[in-house]
Enzyme design. Structure first.
Site, short mmCIF file in Angstrom:
data_model
loop_
_atom_site.label_atom_id
_atom_site.label_comp_id
_atom_site.label_asym_id
_atom_site.label_seq_id
_atom_site.Cartn_x
_atom_site.Cartn_y
_atom_site.Cartn_z
CG HIS A 1 -2.06 1.23 0.72
ND1 HIS A 1 -2.41 2.04 -0.09
CD2 HIS A 1 -2.65 1.39 2.26
CE1 HIS A 1 -3.14 2.67 0.75
NE2 HIS A 1 -3.70 2.03 1.99
CG ASP B 1 3.11 5.45 -5.10
OD1 ASP B 1 3.25 5.98 -4.57
OD2 ASP B 1 2.75 4.64 -5.71
CG HIS C 1 -2.03 2.97 -9.63
ND1 HIS C 1 -3.81 2.11 -8.89
CD2 HIS C 1 -1.78 3.77 -8.82
CE1 HIS C 1 -3.58 3.45 -7.90
NE2 HIS C 1 -2.52 3.76 -7.42
#
Length: 424
Positions: free
Chosen positions: A265, A364, A306
């Site tokens: 996560h 990210d 993703h």
């Protein structure tokens, strides 16, 4: 709205009519609540096909690459708004007027200090403890200091708790970092904005107060905006589930931090840096790209694609621009790890294999590079994610408590022993 119905045919039983609910956008939802009356319920590991709640806060369309907060596209908020204005939007449903924003910002600034005695909590942790372990502890401990506003049925108490959490998270995050470094903890300053204040508490010391770069503060603010909320993810669902039991808001946010700590996560941007370390050098990229394309090889390129977005991550476009601005501001041109990252980005944006599979760099990937460039250690990446996500968690917590709700109680498909007798 339930203007349509689905019919479930169960062999040997009467058909079951199930209402079909329609939201403002997104797919219709089959309401299966009445199934319990038949003695049956649905099986959905990971809740991938189950809407656990009704919400007006955030909407995601992964196929189209859309992320909306209260209807506003994330790209517009990142370009035209700031983090505290976005916080107000998430918490209250509308963007603030100039007067409302000034009052909100003033309230947040006046709550950035934490109880002085809270400092002593840090001494119970080892200096090399993971920052997320410390954050779980100190955020949960806030309820021991601010128990004047823990009546979750009182709207004013909920509001005060929300303000305190948004205001104090940067202070606690910076205190966690300073503790690990053995440096004195820095008090917040009311003359700085939210992002500037965080960087001040992170990197300044009592003997040297350096000015905060506007470019870096702006980048930090955008990282906060882009991580503020992301619908019913694991940590947000954890906060809602904990909140459904009547737990106090500080305990609920501590639960969210614990869920976010998981590498699947919140640890994704930390995993990007670990992957770059594993690749090691630009000369090794081709070999690792081949490993990533090999279906029989477990190696995965972190920071690409993703789970939700089957198109481009809309946050990544903003982060890429911010990444370029930060690297230019800092004049970083000879960092081997950043050189690696830029080469991987170039391949992902031009290689047909990645393009056909929509394996574009995600938020990210870029946020990890930015945070490293600013000087934030990888162990702090998830802490910053938690800092930014707190407003999303508390918005969902408030939304749940402001309308009828039930304590969460998922069902299970039991596959263990049936009843058996104990014989000795």
């Amino acid at each position: 709205m339930a203007d349509k119905k689905a019919q479930l045919i169960i062999e040997g039983a009467a058909p079951v009519e199930l209402p079909i609910l329609t939201g403002t956008v997104g797919p219709d939802v089959i309401d299966v609540r009445s199934l319990t009356a038949t003695g049956r319920f649905t099986f959905d590991p990971g809740f991938m096909s189950t809407a656990s709640c009704e919400s007006k806060i955030t909407y995601i369309d992964g196929d189209q690459g859309i992320l909306l907060h209260r209807g506003y596209p994330i790209e517009q908020l990142a370009e035209q708004s700031d983090y505290l204005e976005t916080c107000y939007l998430l918490l209250n449903g509308e963007l603030p007027t100039a007067e409302e924003k000034a009052r909100f910002v003033s309230t947040i600034k006046n709550h950035t200090m934490v109880h002085e005695q809270l400092k002593t909590f840090f001494n119970g942790f080892r200096r090399d403890a993971h920052p997320m372990a410390i954050m779980c502890g100190v955020v949960g401990a806030l309820s021991a200091f601010y128990h004047d506003s823990l009546d979750i049925k009182n709207p004013h108490h909920r509001e005060v708790s929300a303000m305190r959490l948004v205001a104090k998270m940067p202070t606690l995050a910076a205190m966690t970092y300073k503790y690990s470094m053995g440096q004195p903890m820095m008090y917040p300053r009311n003359d700085l904005n939210y992002a500037e204040n965080f960087l001040h508490m992170m990197f300044n010391t009592p003997c040297e107060i350096k000015p905060i770069s506007p470019v870096l503060a702006k980048a930090m603010d955008k990282i906060f905006i882009l991580h503020a909320d992301h619908e019913q993810n694991a940590s947000t669902s954890t906060v809602r589930l904990a909140g459904s039991s009547g737990a106090n808001p500080f305990a609920c946010i501590a639960a969210g931090i614990a869920a976010l700590w998981g590498p699947a996560h919140g640890g994704a941007n930390e995993a990007v840096l670990a992957m770059l370390d594993e690749i090691g050098d630009v000369s090794n990229i081709d070999a690792f790209i081949a490993k990533a394309k090999d279906k029989d090889d477990p190696f995965k390129l972190m920071g690409f694609g993703h789970r939700v977005y089957k198109n481009r991550d809309p946050r990544a476009t903003v982060m890429k621009q911010t990444c370029d601005e930060v690297l230019k501001e800092l004049g970083i041109t000879d960092d081997p790890q950043l050189e690696l990252a830029m080469r991987l980005e170039e391949i992902a944006l031009t290689d047909p294999y990645f393009i056909e599979r929509s394996l574009y760099p995600n938020v990210d990937f870029y946020s990890g590079i930015i945070l490293k460039a600013i000087g934030i250690p990888t162990s702090m990446f998830t802490v910053i994610f938690a800092l930014a996500r707190t407003v999303g968690w508390i918005s969902h917590w408030k939304e749940m408590l402001s309308s009828p709700y039930k304590i969460g109680r998922p069902r299970q498909l039991y596959t263990g022993y049936p009843q058996r007798d104990l014989k000795k």
